[in-house]
Motif scaffolding. Structure first.
Motif, PDB file in Angstrom:
ATOM      1  N   LEU A 126      87.973  53.849  -5.480  1.00 37.38           N
ATOM      2  CA  LEU A 126      88.490  52.971  -6.436  1.00 37.38           C
ATOM      3  C   LEU A 126      87.571  51.703  -6.485  1.00 37.38           C
ATOM      4  O   LEU A 126      87.086  51.079  -7.511  1.00 37.38           O
ATOM      5  CB  LEU A 126      89.899  52.672  -6.207  1.00 37.38           C
ATOM      6  N   VAL A 127      87.379  51.105  -5.119  1.00 36.25           N
ATOM      7  CA  VAL A 127      86.488  50.014  -5.180  1.00 36.25           C
ATOM      8  C   VAL A 127      85.203  50.303  -5.762  1.00 36.25           C
ATOM      9  O   VAL A 127      84.700  49.382  -6.244  1.00 36.25           O
ATOM     10  CB  VAL A 127      86.499  49.560  -3.499  1.00 36.25           C
ATOM     11  N   ALA A 128      84.391  51.332  -5.441  1.00 41.47           N
ATOM     12  CA  ALA A 128      83.330  51.647  -6.091  1.00 41.47           C
ATOM     13  C   ALA A 128      83.313  51.577  -7.367  1.00 41.47           C
ATOM     14  O   ALA A 128      82.334  51.148  -8.100  1.00 41.47           O
ATOM     15  CB  ALA A 128      82.777  52.982  -5.277  1.00 41.47           C
ATOM     16  N   VAL A 129      84.439  52.159  -7.870  1.00 43.63           N
ATOM     17  CA  VAL A 129      84.389  52.196  -9.547  1.00 43.63           C
ATOM     18  C   VAL A 129      84.595  50.716  -9.899  1.00 43.63           C
ATOM     19  O   VAL A 129      83.789  50.438 -11.082  1.00 43.63           O
ATOM     20  CB  VAL A 129      85.480  53.198  -9.887  1.00 43.63           C
ATOM     21  N   LEU A 130      85.530  50.136  -9.202  1.00 44.15           N
ATOM     22  CA  LEU A 130      85.805  48.594  -9.846  1.00 44.15           C
ATOM     23  C   LEU A 130      84.415  47.913  -9.690  1.00 44.15           C
ATOM     24  O   LEU A 130      84.244  47.233 -10.734  1.00 44.15           O
ATOM     25  CB  LEU A 130      86.878  48.126  -9.127  1.00 44.15           C
ATOM     26  N   ALA A 131      83.701  47.961  -8.639  1.00 43.32           N
ATOM     27  CA  ALA A 131      82.682  47.479  -8.392  1.00 43.32           C
ATOM     28  C   ALA A 131      81.557  47.759  -9.715  1.00 43.32           C
ATOM     29  O   ALA A 131      80.842  46.506 -10.033  1.00 43.32           O
ATOM     30  CB  ALA A 131      81.806  47.492  -7.050  1.00 43.32           C
ATOM     31  N   PHE A 132      81.389  49.022  -9.861  1.00 43.39           N
ATOM     32  CA  PHE A 132      80.626  49.266 -11.024  1.00 43.39           C
ATOM     33  C   PHE A 132      80.973  48.561 -12.203  1.00 43.39           C
ATOM     34  O   PHE A 132      80.160  48.044 -12.967  1.00 43.39           O
ATOM     35  CB  PHE A 132      80.567  50.920 -10.906  1.00 43.39           C
ATOM     36  N   ILE A 133      81.957  48.671 -12.547  1.00 44.58           N
ATOM     37  CA  ILE A 133      82.563  48.049 -13.765  1.00 44.58           C
ATOM     38  C   ILE A 133      82.317  46.623 -13.994  1.00 44.58           C
ATOM     39  O   ILE A 133      81.908  45.989 -14.879  1.00 44.58           O
ATOM     40  CB  ILE A 133      84.054  48.337 -14.066  1.00 44.58           C
ATOM     41  N   ILE A 134      82.495  45.801 -12.610  1.00 42.96           N
ATOM     42  CA  ILE A 134      82.258  44.432 -12.655  1.00 42.96           C
ATOM     43  C   ILE A 134      80.932  44.027 -13.041  1.00 42.96           C
ATOM     44  O   ILE A 134      80.432  43.361 -13.664  1.00 42.96           O
ATOM     45  CB  ILE A 134      82.887  43.804 -11.457  1.00 42.96           C
ATOM     46  N   VAL A 135      80.006  44.919 -12.057  1.00 44.24           N
ATOM     47  CA  VAL A 135      78.561  44.758 -12.294  1.00 44.24           C
ATOM     48  C   VAL A 135      78.112  45.007 -13.812  1.00 44.24           C
ATOM     49  O   VAL A 135      77.398  44.187 -14.549  1.00 44.24           O
ATOM     50  CB  VAL A 135      77.707  45.522 -11.399  1.00 44.24           C
ATOM     51  N   PHE A 136      78.711  46.139 -14.325  1.00 42.41           N
ATOM     52  CA  PHE A 136      78.290  46.263 -15.584  1.00 42.41           C
ATOM     53  C   PHE A 136      78.672  45.133 -16.657  1.00 42.41           C
ATOM     54  O   PHE A 136      77.939  44.869 -17.652  1.00 42.41           O
ATOM     55  CB  PHE A 136      79.154  47.571 -16.226  1.00 42.41           C
ATOM     56  N   LEU A 137      80.008  44.611 -16.368  1.00 42.39           N
ATOM     57  CA  LEU A 137      80.544  43.605 -17.300  1.00 42.39           C
ATOM     58  C   LEU A 137      79.590  42.159 -17.248  1.00 42.39           C
ATOM     59  O   LEU A 137      79.162  41.605 -18.405  1.00 42.39           O
ATOM     60  CB  LEU A 137      81.891  43.263 -17.002  1.00 42.39           C
ATOM     61  N   SER A 138      79.211  41.887 -15.950  1.00 40.39           N
ATOM     62  CA  SER A 138      78.456  40.878 -15.876  1.00 40.39           C
ATOM     63  C   SER A 138      76.937  41.152 -16.311  1.00 40.39           C
ATOM     64  O   SER A 138      76.474  40.001 -16.814  1.00 40.39           O
ATOM     65  CB  SER A 138      78.306  40.486 -14.371  1.00 40.39           C
ATOM     66  N   VAL A 139      76.244  42.188 -16.248  1.00 44.72           N
ATOM     67  CA  VAL A 139      75.006  42.501 -16.820  1.00 44.72           C
ATOM     68  C   VAL A 139      75.181  42.476 -18.453  1.00 44.72           C
ATOM     69  O   VAL A 139      74.327  41.788 -19.052  1.00 44.72           O
ATOM     70  CB  VAL A 139      74.865  43.585 -16.331  1.00 44.72           C
ATOM     71  N   SER A 140      76.172  43.101 -18.846  1.00 43.49           N
ATOM     72  CA  SER A 140      76.271  43.160 -20.389  1.00 43.49           C
ATOM     73  C   SER A 140      76.676  41.868 -20.906  1.00 43.49           C
ATOM     74  O   SER A 140      76.458  41.511 -22.191  1.00 43.49           O
ATOM     75  CB  SER A 140      77.093  44.277 -20.870  1.00 43.49           C
ATOM     76  N   ALA A 141      77.314  40.950 -20.128  1.00 45.64           N
ATOM     77  CA  ALA A 141      77.709  39.608 -20.695  1.00 45.64           C
ATOM     78  C   ALA A 141      76.577  38.917 -20.998  1.00 45.64           C
ATOM     79  O   ALA A 141      76.541  37.970 -22.004  1.00 45.64           O
ATOM     80  CB  ALA A 141      78.703  38.975 -19.811  1.00 45.64           C
ATOM     81  N   GLU A 142      75.325  38.947 -20.473  1.00 46.06           N
ATOM     82  CA  GLU A 142      74.106  38.301 -20.673  1.00 46.06           C
ATOM     83  C   GLU A 142      73.740  38.620 -22.062  1.00 46.06           C
ATOM     84  O   GLU A 142      73.017  37.681 -22.748  1.00 46.06           O
ATOM     85  CB  GLU A 142      73.063  38.555 -19.623  1.00 46.06           C
TER      86      GLU A 142
END
Lengths: 102, 239
Positions: free
Chosen positions: A12-28
């Motif tokens: 769960l933590v790995a998936v959440l971390a993955f999503i957060i990283v994706f959101l922050s990268v895509s926000a740029e």
């Protein structure tokens, strides 16, 4: 309790971390998120100095007419896997239930 | 990780096909003898295959700003070894080549060498190295899955680098370039894939530990120990 669900928690933590990283990268907003296959082919074109279109298929192949059709086919592929997965785990759970009643 | 149809000179297509074919032949032989031994392995093969189907259909966005898909071959490699995995991987790649235009028939050999053969071979080596050590079996499965995934993309980079050496720096320079595109994107995906496959493996040994023992994937002691650590939880599953 928490100790025994360690693997679930880690996943769960790995998936959440993955999503957060994706959101922050895509926000740029500077990335296109194109497929790495496409990026790779672009690189080949760059290295050879030819355009991507100048690589005709060696063996003619069916190409999905649009992204929508392609998405459908990929969804079918995943759904097929999902059906098998559910079937087998259901079968095993059922087997176990029967054997515990004997 | 697909090399797209037409993007590999025919000589290289032929070379990768020639490398791939012995693995497929061995796979068919092993598969037939496995099925003759006991039909009960079929569901486990189904689960392993299903994961390759599901995971390789998911094109996930990664930190590098491009998308790529996990391979899912680690579970099958752990349970059935390289040759049977190469068959399952080949089926998925054939499907994607025929109806999705991801990869193609001429480059199928190269794509099989990376996803269905190279990744599993690397994963299997790791599995053999860790199998009889004190390393927790879940950790082993996790590392096998991650390595099988990453090596798939490293081999794709190598295949392209060999076919397209850079004018400056040759094969090494172009390998670095392709590696940056394929493998760096893949690192976070490989970690998530490793977690998911390990979780599935946990459920398999909760429900069917005898099958994993019979296939000699791990010893009975290792399975009992791993189950002991997780056995206290599922009172609803256990009953």
């Amino acid at each position: 309790m928490i100790k025994n669900r360690k693997l679930e928690l880690i996943t769960l933590v790995a998936v959440l971390a993955f999503i957060i990283v994706f959101l922050s990268v895509s926000a740029e907003g500077t990335h296109e998120f194109a497929g790495s296959d496409t990026v790779g082919s672009g690189k080949i074109a760059e290295l050879t100095g030819l355009s991507v279109d100048s690589f005709p298929p060696l063996i003619p192949q069916y190409v999905p007419p649009s992204g929508e059709v392609e998405a459908t086919l990929f969804a079918l592929q995943a759904a097929f896997g999902g059906v098998i997965l559910g079937l087998v785990f259901g079968y095993w759970l059922g087997q176990r239930k029967i054997s515990s009643h004997l | 990780m697909h090399i797209m149809e037409g993007f590999l000179p025919w000589q290289w297509c032929a070379i990768w096909w020639i490398i791939a074919i012995p693995f497929l032949v061995m796979g068919v032989i092993e598969l037939r003898s496995l099925m003759r031994k006991d039909r009960e392995y079929l569901p486990l093969l189904g689960v392993c295959g299903a994961f390759i189907f599901i995971l390789s259909a998911l094109k996930l966005p990664s930190v590098t700003g491009s998308c790529s898909h996990p391979t899912g071959t680690g579970l099958s490699t752990t349970c059935f070894g390289v040759f049977i995995t190469s068959i399952v991987g080949a089926i998925v790649l054939l499907f994607q080549a025929l109806v999705l235009a991801h990869g193609g028939l001429s480059v199928l050999g190269a794509n099989m060498c990376s996803m269905a053969i190279g990744g599993p071979v690397a994963g299997y080596i790791i599995y053999r190295l860790l199998k009889n050590t004190k390393v927790n079996i879940y950790v082993t499965v996790f590392i096998v899955a991650v390595v099988a995934d990453l090596v798939t993309y490293i081999i794709t980079s190598l295949e392209l680098a060999l076919a397209y050496p850079a004018q400056v720096g040759g094969i090494a320079a172009s390998f670095t370039a392709f590696f940056a595109i394929f493998a760096i994107t893949q690192i976070p995906l490989a970690i998530v894939e490793g977690c998911v496959l390990t979780l599935v493996f946990k459920y398999v040994i909760e429900l069917k530990p005898e099958m994993i023992i019979k296939l000699k994937v791990f010893s009975e002691d290792q399975i009992t120990k791993a189950r002991g650590a997780s056995d206290a939880i599922p009172s609803e599953v256990k009953s």
